[in-house]
Motif scaffolding. Structure first.
Motif, PDB file in Angstrom:
ATOM      1  N   GLN A   1      37.479  50.563  57.072  1.00 16.14           N
ATOM      2  CA  GLN A   1      38.553  51.672  56.879  1.00 16.14           C
ATOM      3  C   GLN A   1      38.394  52.377  58.489  1.00 16.14           C
ATOM      4  N   ILE A   2      38.909  51.670  59.368  1.00 11.61           N
ATOM      5  CA  ILE A   2      38.617  52.567  60.456  1.00 11.61           C
ATOM      6  C   ILE A   2      39.955  52.542  61.259  1.00 11.61           C
ATOM      7  N   PRO A   3      40.948  54.428  61.324  1.00  8.96           N
ATOM      8  CA  PRO A   3      42.144  54.625  61.130  1.00  8.96           C
ATOM      9  C   PRO A   3      42.931  53.690  62.700  1.00  8.96           C
ATOM     10  N   ILE A   4      41.676  53.709  63.837  1.00  8.84           N
ATOM     11  CA  ILE A   4      42.456  53.363  64.930  1.00  8.84           C
ATOM     12  C   ILE A   4      42.561  51.870  65.102  1.00  8.84           C
ATOM     13  N   LEU A   5      41.495  50.963  64.266  1.00  6.53           N
ATOM     14  CA  LEU A   5      41.608  49.713  64.034  1.00  6.53           C
ATOM     15  C   LEU A   5      42.770  49.125  63.044  1.00  6.53           C
ATOM     16  N   GLN A   6      43.357  50.199  62.453  1.00 10.13           N
ATOM     17  CA  GLN A   6      44.179  49.954  60.700  1.00 10.13           C
ATOM     18  C   GLN A   6      45.096  48.544  61.459  1.00 10.13           C
ATOM     19  N   ARG A   7      45.901  48.021  62.257  1.00 14.78           N
ATOM     20  CA  ARG A   7      46.678  46.951  62.864  1.00 14.78           C
ATOM     21  C   ARG A   7      46.373  46.285  63.357  1.00 14.78           C
ATOM     22  N   VAL A   8      45.391  46.034  63.906  1.00 15.45           N
ATOM     23  CA  VAL A   8      44.421  44.833  64.288  1.00 15.45           C
ATOM     24  C   VAL A   8      43.612  44.112  63.898  1.00 15.45           C
ATOM     25  N   ILE A   9      43.578  42.655  64.481  1.00 17.22           N
ATOM     26  CA  ILE A   9      43.163  42.096  63.965  1.00 17.22           C
ATOM     27  C   ILE A   9      41.888  41.473  65.244  1.00 17.22           C
ATOM     28  N   GLY A  10      41.521  41.057  65.142  1.00 14.67           N
ATOM     29  CA  GLY A  10      40.159  40.308  66.420  1.00 14.67           C
ATOM     30  C   GLY A  10      39.181  39.662  66.298  1.00 14.67           C
ATOM     31  N   ASP A  11      38.779  38.754  67.161  1.00 17.13           N
ATOM     32  CA  ASP A  11      38.434  37.889  66.613  1.00 17.13           C
ATOM     33  C   ASP A  11      37.201  37.457  67.903  1.00 17.13           C
ATOM     34  N   THR A  12      36.655  36.644  67.524  1.00 15.67           N
ATOM     35  CA  THR A  12      35.214  36.850  68.326  1.00 15.67           C
ATOM     36  C   THR A  12      34.968  35.300  68.941  1.00 15.67           C
ATOM     37  N   HIS A  13      34.231  34.829  69.715  1.00 19.72           N
ATOM     38  CA  HIS A  13      33.362  34.363  70.858  1.00 19.72           C
ATOM     39  C   HIS A  13      34.890  33.751  71.514  1.00 19.72           C
ATOM     40  N   PHE A  14      35.451  34.074  72.023  1.00 18.76           N
ATOM     41  CA  PHE A  14      37.028  34.058  71.628  1.00 18.76           C
ATOM     42  C   PHE A  14      37.348  32.526  73.091  1.00 18.76           C
ATOM     43  N   ASN A  15      36.020  32.322  73.990  1.00 14.40           N
ATOM     44  CA  ASN A  15      36.434  31.703  74.904  1.00 14.40           C
ATOM     45  C   ASN A  15      35.360  30.499  74.659  1.00 14.40           C
ATOM     46  N   ASN A  16      35.113  30.066  73.762  1.00 14.39           N
ATOM     47  CA  ASN A  16      33.875  29.001  73.519  1.00 14.39           C
ATOM     48  C   ASN A  16      33.913  29.353  72.071  1.00 14.39           C
ATOM     49  N   PRO A  17      34.953  28.610  71.149  1.00  7.77           N
ATOM     50  CA  PRO A  17      35.452  27.246  71.639  1.00  7.77           C
ATOM     51  C   PRO A  17      37.050  28.481  71.796  1.00  7.77           C
ATOM     52  N   ASP A  18      37.350  27.304  72.168  1.00  3.64           N
ATOM     53  CA  ASP A  18      38.800  28.415  73.170  1.00  3.64           C
ATOM     54  C   ASP A  18      40.050  28.720  71.272  1.00  3.64           C
ATOM     55  N   ARG A  19      40.044  30.278  71.477  1.00  4.72           N
ATOM     56  CA  ARG A  19      40.168  31.257  69.650  1.00  4.72           C
ATOM     57  C   ARG A  19      42.171  31.543  70.116  1.00  4.72           C
ATOM     58  N   ARG A  20      42.656  31.003  71.777  1.00  4.81           N
ATOM     59  CA  ARG A  20      43.791  32.115  72.489  1.00  4.81           C
ATOM     60  C   ARG A  20      44.826  32.189  71.034  1.00  4.81           C
ATOM     61  N   GLY A  21      44.667  30.573  70.472  1.00  9.15           N
ATOM     62  CA  GLY A  21      46.158  29.978  69.623  1.00  9.15           C
ATOM     63  C   GLY A  21      45.637  30.213  67.805  1.00  9.15           C
ATOM     64  N   ARG A  22      44.716  30.211  67.332  1.00  9.15           N
ATOM     65  CA  ARG A  22      44.460  31.298  66.168  1.00  9.15           C
ATOM     66  C   ARG A  22      44.093  32.135  66.239  1.00  9.15           C
TER      67      ARG A  22
ATOM     68  N   GLU B   1      41.106  26.038  63.402  1.00 10.39           N
ATOM     69  CA  GLU B   1      40.663  25.775  65.462  1.00 10.39           C
ATOM     70  C   GLU B   1      41.819  25.854  64.925  1.00 10.39           C
ATOM     71  N   SER B   2      42.292  26.301  66.825  1.00  7.48           N
ATOM     72  CA  SER B   2      43.658  26.512  67.536  1.00  7.48           C
ATOM     73  C   SER B   2      44.525  26.004  67.302  1.00  7.48           C
ATOM     74  N   ASN B   3      44.281  24.327  67.667  1.00  8.41           N
ATOM     75  CA  ASN B   3      45.148  23.421  67.663  1.00  8.41           C
ATOM     76  C   ASN B   3      45.799  23.147  66.823  1.00  8.41           C
ATOM     77  N   THR B   4      45.041  23.108  65.144  1.00 10.93           N
ATOM     78  CA  THR B   4      44.881  22.801  63.872  1.00 10.93           C
ATOM     79  C   THR B   4      46.464  24.152  63.772  1.00 10.93           C
ATOM     80  N   VAL B   5      46.350  25.581  63.594  1.00 12.42           N
ATOM     81  CA  VAL B   5      46.753  26.575  62.474  1.00 12.42           C
ATOM     82  C   VAL B   5      48.318  26.029  63.710  1.00 12.42           C
TER      83      VAL B   5
END
Length: 432
Positions: free
Chosen positions: A197-218, A175-179
């Motif tokens: 292993q997808i080359p264009i996404l090698q240096r990427v981390i993704g997150d989902t349901h980004f607005n519900n709950p608020d996952r910006r912080g995590r 959870e964003s506030n915790t971490v």
């Protein structure tokens, strides 16, 4: 939604392996389609599929065979993918794999090998990691995209595992506030280029349901941890619910949603600023995160997601954009996230300073398929010398591997073998 004027028959088959059954749903032709797909990626936020992005996904299958992977649920994708979107495909087959052992089943290997498109349903990404990582399933997903040139996609947990850096959620949900207040909290578990292993996404981390709950912080916390461990660049994609990202073979990412009908529909792209140093000022256990850098720690592209996919960003540099997106500066001070609107767009590529040899690390991620009935490929984009060894280390053959040219293993008896290159050794099973 559009429907074909035909009656669909969904066939349910149950296979039993090691005392436990898994389910298979099939719609369409049972013969393998012989078509050439187009490479592509779809990342979807999680609350529901966006039809325009899913049509794009099916179009890249070019009338071929679609496989849906999941570990729970049932036949929900069959009619939707085969008939409701109005894009013809040869077949849709859903595998509901209920244990790690099912990832080695010959039927699973057979149909994943034939697929032109693989879709990963929502569910539990920890289960996906535990059941599919280092099995023929992840090998064949990688093979489809990197060697066969097909299309892969996923929603929710399915999106979460498609990036090179990924959040497997092996413990409790972060959870964003915790971490933000403890970046080394036990809920922060991270995978690093050891799964899909997808080359264009090698240096990427993704997150989902980004607005519900608020996952910006995590997501920011994940990026801070990865930057400390792996070095720059570290990149992030946060997809709001009901939003999708399509990425073509040229690395152009377009976002789809229902903006402006739903003003919150957006996808958020994170990168580091051009200024150095880029690392967090305070990153320690049981201590609130501070990643300030003069209020410009992160350059963030806000991409409103409309039905036409009119906003795009070039993932080759993470600075070239089209449409009505805009940049913000985001930063964290003592565990609190701050955002500054109307920021200046970055002037440098997100990959400035990346070591050239490091950019090729993803080129060699394994051998496919595994088990191998007659032929095997190395996931390499460059020619490479190999040696084929038996389980005792005896060299059986050696030669040069060239991209997209298979190595013949049909002559080998069934058993365990090693394929050795200058980078690593890979164990594979020669099936009967």
């Amino acid at each position: 939604m559009r429907y074909r004027g035909i009656l669909l028959l969904i066939c349910l088959i149950s296979y039993t392996l090691s005392g436990q059954s898994y389910d298979v749903y099939h719609t369409g032709d049972t013969a393998d389609a012989t078509v050439v797909p187009s490479r592509g990626i779809v990342l979807m936020g999680g609350a529901g599929e966006h039809d325009a992005a899913m049509r794009w996904f099916l179009q890249r299958a070019n009338g071929g065979d679609v496989v849906v992977l999941r570990t729970s649920g049932g036949s929900g994708y069959q009619n939707y993918l085969y008939a409701q979107l109005g894009v013809p495909v040869n077949s849709v087959r859903t595998f509901v794999l209920k244990s790690r052992q099912h990832s080695y089943d010959p039927q699973v290997i057979k149909y994943l090998s034939r697929a032109e498109a693989i879709w990963i349903a929502g569910g539990n990404q920890a289960t996906y990691v535990n059941y599919w990582k280092d099995t023929p399933v992840d090998s064949l997903i990688n093979h489809l995209y990197n060697i066969k040139g097909g299309v892969v996609g996923g929603i929710s947990a399915g999106m979460a595992i498609l990036t090179g850096f990924y959040y497997p959620a092996l413990t409790t949900s972060a959870e964003s506030n915790t971490v933000l207040n403890n970046p080394f909290h036990s809920s922060v578990t991270l995978g690093m280029n050891d799964f899909i292993q997808i080359p264009i996404l090698q240096r990427v981390i993704g997150d989902t349901h980004f607005n519900n709950p608020d996952r910006r912080g995590r997501l920011i916390t994940f990026m801070a941890r990865l930057l400390a461990q792996k070095g720059s660049p570290v990149l992030g994609i946060g997809a709001h619910e009901f939003c999708a990202v399509t990425i073509n073979d040229s690395g152009i990412a377009r976002v789809y949603g229902e903006f402006p009908k739903y003003p919150s529909d957006r996808v958020v792209f994170f990168r580091l600023s051009c200024d150095t140093p880029q690392t967090p000022e305070v990153l320690a256990s049981n201590t609130p995160l501070t990643w300030n850098r003069g209020g410009k720690a992160l350059k963030v592209f806000i991409a409103p997601a409309d039905t036409n996919g009119s906003v795009s960003i070039d993932l080759n540099d993470w600075k070239t954009t089209t449409g009505n997106g805009y940049w913000e500066d985001w930063y964290v001070v003592n565990g609190t996230l701050y955002t500054t609107p109307n920021a200046i767009a970055p002037t440098c590529s997100a990959f400035s300073g990346l070591n050239t040899s490091e950019s090729y690390q993803y080129h060699l991620s394994g051998v496919f398929p595994n088990p191998a009935p007659d032929k095997i490929w190395i996931n390499s984009f460059e020619p490479i010398h190999y040696k084929l060894l038996d389980a005792m280390g005896k060299i059986l053959s050696e030669g040069m591997y060239y991209p997209n040219e298979a190595i013949d293993v049909q002559w080998l008896p069934a058993g365990i073998y090693l394929l050795q290159t200058k980078h690593a050794s890979y164990k594979f099973l020669k099936s009967k």
